[in-house]
Every structure is written in structure tokens, then in C-alpha cells.
Design an enzyme around this catalytic site. Structure first.
Site, mmCIF file in Angstrom:
data_model
loop_
_atom_site.group_PDB
_atom_site.id
_atom_site.type_symbol
_atom_site.label_atom_id
_atom_site.label_comp_id
_atom_site.label_asym_id
_atom_site.label_seq_id
_atom_site.Cartn_x
_atom_site.Cartn_y
_atom_site.Cartn_z
ATOM 1 N N ASN A 73 1.065 -10.250 -10.045
ATOM 2 C CA ASN A 73 0.222 -11.026 -9.140
ATOM 3 C C ASN A 73 -1.232 -10.815 -9.501
ATOM 4 O O ASN A 73 -1.631 -9.766 -10.007
ATOM 5 C CB ASN A 73 0.482 -10.646 -7.672
ATOM 6 C CG ASN A 73 -0.380 -9.486 -7.211
ATOM 7 O OD1 ASN A 73 -1.544 -9.653 -6.865
ATOM 8 N ND2 ASN A 73 0.185 -8.286 -7.237
ATOM 9 N N CYS A 135 -7.255 -1.755 -6.812
ATOM 10 C CA CYS A 135 -6.859 -3.140 -7.046
ATOM 11 C C CYS A 135 -7.257 -3.559 -8.455
ATOM 12 O O CYS A 135 -8.431 -3.530 -8.803
ATOM 13 C CB CYS A 135 -7.495 -4.097 -6.050
ATOM 14 S SG CYS A 135 -6.976 -5.798 -6.374
HETATM 15 C C1 FMN Z 1 1.168 -10.168 -3.976
HETATM 16 C C2 FMN Z 1 0.705 -8.753 -3.870
HETATM 17 C C3 FMN Z 1 -0.497 -8.462 -3.219
HETATM 18 C C4 FMN Z 1 -0.950 -7.149 -3.108
HETATM 19 N N1 FMN Z 1 -2.112 -6.900 -2.438
HETATM 20 C C5 FMN Z 1 -2.522 -5.605 -2.259
HETATM 21 C C6 FMN Z 1 -3.677 -5.291 -1.473
HETATM 22 O O1 FMN Z 1 -4.315 -6.183 -0.906
HETATM 23 N N2 FMN Z 1 -4.044 -3.990 -1.345
HETATM 24 C C7 FMN Z 1 -3.326 -2.973 -1.932
HETATM 25 O O2 FMN Z 1 -3.680 -1.815 -1.768
HETATM 26 N N3 FMN Z 1 -2.221 -3.244 -2.655
HETATM 27 C C8 FMN Z 1 -1.791 -4.523 -2.831
HETATM 28 N N4 FMN Z 1 -0.650 -4.789 -3.561
HETATM 29 C C9 FMN Z 1 0.120 -3.659 -4.134
HETATM 30 C C10 FMN Z 1 1.277 -3.266 -3.226
HETATM 31 O O3 FMN Z 1 0.810 -2.837 -1.965
HETATM 32 C C11 FMN Z 1 2.144 -2.154 -3.861
HETATM 33 O O4 FMN Z 1 1.336 -1.018 -4.085
HETATM 34 C C12 FMN Z 1 2.757 -2.573 -5.176
HETATM 35 O O5 FMN Z 1 3.154 -3.920 -5.127
HETATM 36 C C13 FMN Z 1 3.965 -1.717 -5.574
HETATM 37 O O6 FMN Z 1 4.998 -1.804 -4.613
HETATM 38 P P1 FMN Z 1 6.284 -2.800 -4.744
HETATM 39 O O7 FMN Z 1 6.870 -2.594 -6.093
HETATM 40 O O8 FMN Z 1 7.192 -2.409 -3.614
HETATM 41 O O9 FMN Z 1 5.754 -4.189 -4.578
HETATM 42 C C14 FMN Z 1 -0.186 -6.094 -3.682
HETATM 43 C C15 FMN Z 1 1.017 -6.388 -4.331
HETATM 44 C C16 FMN Z 1 1.479 -7.689 -4.426
HETATM 45 C C17 FMN Z 1 2.784 -7.967 -5.121
#
Ligand code: FMN
Ligand code: FAD
Ligand code: FES
Lengths: 314, 259
Positions: A73, A135
Site C-alpha cells: 500500500n 510510515c
Molecule cells: C492500507 C494500510 C494502511 C496503513 N496505515 C497505517 C497508518 O496510518 N499508521 C500506521 O502506523 N501503520 C499503518 N499501516 C501498517 C499497519 O498498521 C501494520 O503495521 C502493517 O500492515 C503490518 O500488519 P498486517 O500484516 O497485519 O497488515 C497500514 C497498513 C496498510 C495495509
């Protein structure tokens, strides 16, 4: 023993969670959208989308791409800005009687992070801050703070001083030494460490002979990143004394239990919400079932079970 | 996840399929609209994390069935095409905001390109049920890709264009949008690839006819969680990115910004 006999409650940063599973920032918006699927009281806590001082447009499209067992993303912190978050988003979440609310804070410079926190201090509608210094999707999305231990420490001290609520610090995996980062944040006063944010990646559109994402690069998440996340959680949990929150590729109850056994006090679920909107309540049920099958009465028994070093630190 | 039954699946043209499934919601109790989409998981394993959005093509309230028509192009939609009657599929929806229907419309124009054609069928059905005259301009690459022609002919006056002239007129849908076509038309609805939508909007803007465009953006979640699916929309507050899965995919043409 039945699922009702399993005590899933955990506590960190003074927050009482009825279970250790919460949505990850950016993967649950501000919660309202999920009303059509289930009662948010089923969550252990909620972490809302990154909040910046001013409104952010975010990056050009396409912003998402599918990858093997994961996704990229490049949203770019699109959010309405802290004023609107306080006015239009957080009050709604107070309808849920037992739902700790964690606000993910992002910015560009120490000053604007601090300004967001000052503004948040007046709101009664949240319980802790998750400082996003990780980020990968905006040029100055805080990631420079997330890759340099000294800058991270400077940021964490400033936020700790500004905030009247507990401060969790969310780390980027895009570093050589995650332990050094975590220790720098702990020394600077972090109340908890959450990890991981996304891994920087890319996809090429072969028809167009160009990067697929509008932003070129993006953050990789989903089951594909789980082994990396687990390793980092394991290492950090064995080298800091503050609670560690595990994030990265959790899709099943067993995935969550792996993170708990590696030393995480609680977990966050991101991408899985997109694949299965009922992912979090399902994961909670699967944890309970596992505990019943293995005669585990309290989730506490599992935390750090595979990581003796983390238990000694507790 | 709730799963629903696949009732039938058939190939209707080269690489194009029609699948009928039990509706995931009770249609008679839901405020579904033409132009909404269903969000399909294409595999039970974790190899494919993202669902695929496919528009509602027909709704059968009496039997609580929905039909989708789609192109099997990538790995995900190819997996969907392997499902057969008796299988079940993990699907949510109908989602998003579809085509609004108006009382005052005397005659409407529906303009579809390729896999943008299917959602216009339920729309044409609903417009006809309100007594509105429907004119349909349908564009395809070539005759072997043409779909739903007979179904449209039962509801509308149909004009066909193909890129190579192998069916109907050779050319683009906008080639047909002259004064004789738009005379007496009070509203238009378009769905198709982005360049087509842009051309339709630009061609019809001077006529003053109000219209709706159904946008196609890549989706992360389809339910408003990720802000992946945004498109630039101009409203009273200026230009900003709006989630097409939640506020769209259908928008008033005058609000849609192409850049
Ligand atoms: C579409 C999307 C948007 C995200 N936006 C943020 C955000 O605004 N702030 C943040 O700290 N992490 C953000 N992340 C990271 C997630 O919080 C998480 O750390 C990361 O996706 C790993 O976890 P997962 O494999 O369960 O998705 C985002 C991830 C995705 C996929
Ligand atoms: C609201 C909406 C309604 C749609 N309705 C229909 C329909 O009725 N019939 C039909 O044939 N197609 C429709 N599409 C397009 C359809 O969603 C894509 O063709 C499909 O997702 C491609 O998946 P794949 O597995 O074939 O391709 P892959 O290349 O394997 O897909 C990889 C990723 O890119 C996304 N993607 C690829 N192409 C598109 C595209 N053109 N639009 C959106 N996402 C894309 C996929 O969803 C997936 O996340 C619609 C798209 C949207 C946004
Ligand atoms: S696809 Fe996630 S917000 Fe629209």
C-alpha cells in the site's frame, strides 16, 4: 473446560483489554465502517488511522497492489487532520463501553507531532497514543525518526513530555538493528513498543513497463511479512522491559499465539481485516479454542512461553 | 465468513463468464441499487489476500439470486471462473452507492464499455420498471467480446460499436454521442474504462445533460477501511480524494475530476 473459562484479559500502559487482539492503524479507518459487521466491544482495543496536524490528501492512485500472501500500500497518511478526528471521529468510539482507544500520531517534524499531541491532550475520547515513526509512504512520514536511534529518542522524549496519556512507539522494520531502535525508544521514555510497520517494497506493471503504484514504492503487509515480524518481536521482547505489541501478517488465532509466545503482550491485526471483515472476532475465538484444547486457563501463561529471555524481563 | 451457494456458471464469450449465486443478503429486505458491487474472495487460502469487486448485473428478488458477469483475466478472476453449481463462495455485498434513479427522467442514455456493460443491465431493468425509455450504447473490442446484447434489446434501443468494426459500427462509444442521439435525453449513466468515462463526460458536458459515472479503482478492502480506492472528487469543499468503495463507485459526472 469451555471457551468461557479462558481468561484472555491483558493489561499494558494502564489499559485493561478484555482480549489481546486489536486492529492495526490504517486497517480499520476510525471504526464506524465496521458497525455493519460486528459490535466493536468484541475488540481488545482499537487503534485508529494515523492522525496528522493538518488534513492530508494522500498519494496518487493506484495505492494498493496484491502480492503473494500479502499486499503493498502507498496510502500516504490520508486523514482529515487532528481537529476533525477529535470532533467527528473519536466521540463515536466512546459509545462502546469497554473499548480502549489508541490514536496513531504521525507528522513530518518533531514540532508538528508535538502539536498533534497537545491538541489531543484536551480530548477525553482516547486512552493512549501510538507514535508512528515508521510510515514508509510519505517523504517525511516520520520514517527518518524510525531509522535513526538518536532521532527516535529525541522524538520520543518530546512526545512523552507533551502527552498526558501513555505513549506507545511503533517501529519500522526497515532498519539494520531493531533492538537498538527499541532500546533507544525505551530509554527515552516509551511506555510500550509496537512492531512492525510495513516493509518497503515494489511491484512493476509489465504492460506499462512502470511501477504499478502511483507512488512507485509501497509498504508490504500480510502473511508474507509474518516471519520477519515474529523475529523482530522476539528480539525486542528479549531486550526491553516495556510491553511489546506484535504486528505483522496475523490471520489466524495460531498466528496470534505465535506472537504472544515470542513475548508480545498483545497483537494488532491489519491486512486480514480486508480479506475477512470478521477476522478479529474469529481470531479471538480461535485463541480461546486453542487454549481450551491445550488446557490454558489464562492467556498470561502463553506470553513469552517460547522466549525465556522475555519472561525474565516481563 | 458467511458463504453463499453458486447456482450456475457459464462461459458467455471469449474469457467472459456469467455466474449466478444466492444473494448474500435478503434482497427483498435490502436497499440494493444497480451499480453496487459484490466483493469476492477468490481462494480460501492466504495466497490471495485481496477480494475482487464485481458489479451486480442482475438481481432476482423472487428467488433471492444475483448474477455477475465478469472477465477472467488475472489469477483471481480465473479462480472464480472455476467455481461450478454446488460450490460455495465467500462474498460480501452488495456494497457501495449505485446509480440513483430519478422520477423526472423522460429518456435515459446508458453507455457501457467492455466489462462496464454488465451493471447497466440491472439499471436498464429498473429504469424500464419506472416507465423510463432507455437508449443503450454498448462498446466492445470485437464481436467475440460482445455480451448481453439480447438482454439489453429486451429493455432498450441498442446501438453497438466495436474497435475493429466486427459488430455494429466501427469506432468508440463517443462517436455516437451526437445531437440526434442526445435529443430528448434527460440523464445519462456510464460505466467502462477510465479513458472512456473521461471522453463521455467531456463529450456530453456541453449538452448540459446530467450524468453519472461508475469509477473503477483498485481496492484494498471494499468496505471503507484502507483508503486505497480513492478518486478525486470536486464538491463544495474543493477537490479531494474520496473512497469509491463507500461513497461510490457511482458519482455525479460533474463532480468527477480526471487528472
Ligand atoms: C492500507 C494500510 C494502511 C496503513 N496505515 C497505517 C497508518 O496510518 N499508521 C500506521 O502506523 N501503520 C499503518 N499501516 C501498517 C499497519 O498498521 C501494520 O503495521 C502493517 O500492515 C503490518 O500488519 P498486517 O500484516 O497485519 O497488515 C497500514 C497498513 C496498510 C495495509
Ligand atoms: C466497482 C467495480 C466493479 C467492477 N465490476 C466488474 C464487472 O462487473 N465485471 C468485470 O469483469 N470486472 C469488473 N471490475 C473489474 C474487476 O474487479 C477486475 O477485473 C478484477 O479485480 C481483476 O482481478 P484479477 O484476479 O483478474 O486480476 P489480477 O491482476 O490478479 O488482480 C490483482 C489485483 O488488482 C486488482 N485489479 C486488477 N485489475 C483491476 C481493475 N480493472 N479494476 C479494479 N481492480 C483491479 C484486483 O482486484 C487485485 O486486487 C470491477 C471493478 C470495480 C472497482
Ligand atoms: S477499498 Fe479500502 S477504503 Fe475503499
Amino acid at each position: 473446560m469451555t471457551p468461557h473459562d479462558v481468561d484472555l484479559a491483558v493489561e499494558f500502559c494502564g489499559l485493561q483489554l478484555k482480549n489481546p487482539v486489536m486492529p492495526a492503524s490504517g486497517c480499520f479507518s476510525f471504526g464506524k465502517e465496521m458497525e455493519m459487521f460486528y459490535d466493536l466491544n468484541l475488540l481488545g482495543a482499537i487503534v485508529v488511522k494515523a492522525t496528522t496536524l493538518e488534513e492530508r490528501m494522500g498519494n496518487p492512485t493506484p495505492r494498493v497492489a496484491e502480492t503473494p500472501a500479502g499486499m503493498l500500500n502507498s496510502i500516504g497518511l490520508q486523514n482529515p487532520g487532528v481537529e476533525k478526528v477529535i470532533r467527528d471521529e473519536l466521540p463515536y468510539l466512546r459509545r462502546f463501553s469497554s473499548l480502549p482507544v489508541i490514536v496513531n500520531v504521525a507528522g513530518t517534524m518533531v514540532e508538528d507531532y508535538v502539536a498533534v499531541v497537545h491538541r489531543l491532550n484536551d480530548s477525553q475520547d482516547f486512552d493512549a497514543i501510538e507514535l508512528n515513526i515508521s510510515c514508509p509512504n510519505v517523504k517525511c512520514g516520520g520514517i527518518q525518526f524510525g531509522t535513526d536511534p538518536e532521532m527516535a529518542a529525541e522524538m520520543v522524549s518530546a512526545i512523552k513530555e507533551a502527552s498526558n496519556r501513555p505513549v506507545m512507539v511503533k517501529l519500522s522494520p526497515n532498519v539494520t538493528n531493531i533492538v537498538e531502535m527499541a532500546q533507544a525508544c525505551e530509554s527515552a521514555g516509551a511506555d510500550a513498543i509496537s512492531l512492525i510497520n510495513t516493509l518497503i517494497g515494489m511491484q512493476i506493471d509489465v504492460e506499462k513497463r512502470a511501477p504499478l503504484l502511483g507512488n512507485g514504492i509501497g509498504g508490504l503487509s500480510g502473511p508474507a511479512v509474518k516471519p520477519v515480524a515474529l523475529r523482530m518481536v522476539y528480539e525486542v521482547a528479549s531486550s526491553v522491559n516495556v510491553p511489546v505489541i506484535g504486528i505483522g501478517g496475523i490471520f489466524t488465532g495460531k498466528d496470534a499465539i505465535e506472537f504472544l509466545m515470542a513475548g508480545a503482550k498483545a497483537v494488532q491485526v491489519g491486512t486480514a481485516n480486508f480479506t475477512d471483515p470478521y477476522a478479529i472476532p474469529r481470531i479471538v475465538d480461535e485463541i480461546k479454542d486453542w487454549c481450551v484444547a491445550h488446557g490454558v486457563k489464562r492467556i498470561d501463561e502463553l506470553i513469552g512461553a517460547a522466549n525465556p529471555m522475555s519472561r525474565r524481563r516481563g | 465468513m458467511p458463504r453463499t451457494d453458486v447456482v450456475s456458471q457459464e462461459k458467455i464469450a471469449d474469457g467472459l463468464y456469467r455466474m449466478v449465486i444466492k444473494s448474500p443478503v435478503d434482497l427483498s429486505q435490502s436497499a440494493y441499487m444497480p451499480g453496487q458491487f459484490l466483493h469476492f474472495r477468490v481462494s480460501d487460502s492466504i495466497d490471495f489476500m485481496l477480494r475482487r469487486p464485481i458489479s451486480l448485473c442482475l438481481a432476482d428478488e423472487a428467488n433471492n439470486l444475483v448474477t455477475v458477469v465478469y472477465r477472467a483475466q488475472g489469477e483471481g478472476t480465473k479462480r472464480l471462473a472455476r467455481l461450478t453449481a454446488g460450490d460455495t463462495v465467500d462474498v460480501i455485498g452488495p456494497l457501495g452507492k449505485g446509480f440513483p434513479l430519478h422520477e423526472e427522467s423522460s429518456a435515459t442514455l446508458v453507455i457501457g464499455g467492455g466489462i462496464g456493460v454488465p451493471p447497466l443491465l440491472e439499471l436498464a431493468k429498473k429504469l424500464r420498471a419506472k416507465g423510463t425509455r432507455v437508449v443503450a450504447i454498448l462498446g466492445f473490442q470485437k464481436a467475440s467480446q460482445a455480451i448481453l446484447i439480447e438482454e439489453f434489446k429486451a429493455l432498450a434501443e441498442v446501438f453497438i460499436v466495436t474497435d475493429d468494426g466486427s459488430m455494429g459500427k466501427k469506432g468508440l462509444v463517443t462517436d455516437l454521442l451526437d445531437a440526434s442521439m442526445t435529443d430528448g435525453i434527460s440523464r445519462y449513466y456510464a460505466c467502462g474504462p477510465t479513458p472512456m468515462l473521461r471522453a463521455v463526460k467531456e463529450t456530453l458536458e456541453p449538452s448540459g445533460i446530467l450524468g453519472y459515472l461508475s469509477l473503477e479503482e483498485r481496492m484494498g478492502c471494499g468496505i471503507g477501511l484502507c483508503a486505497g480506492c480513492v478518486h478525486k472528487i470536486q464538491d463544495n469543499d474543493g477537490v479531494h480524494y474520496v473512497k469509491t468503495c463507500k461513497e461510490g463507485p457511482v458519482f455525479a459526472a460533474e463532480e468527477v475530476v480526471f487528472s
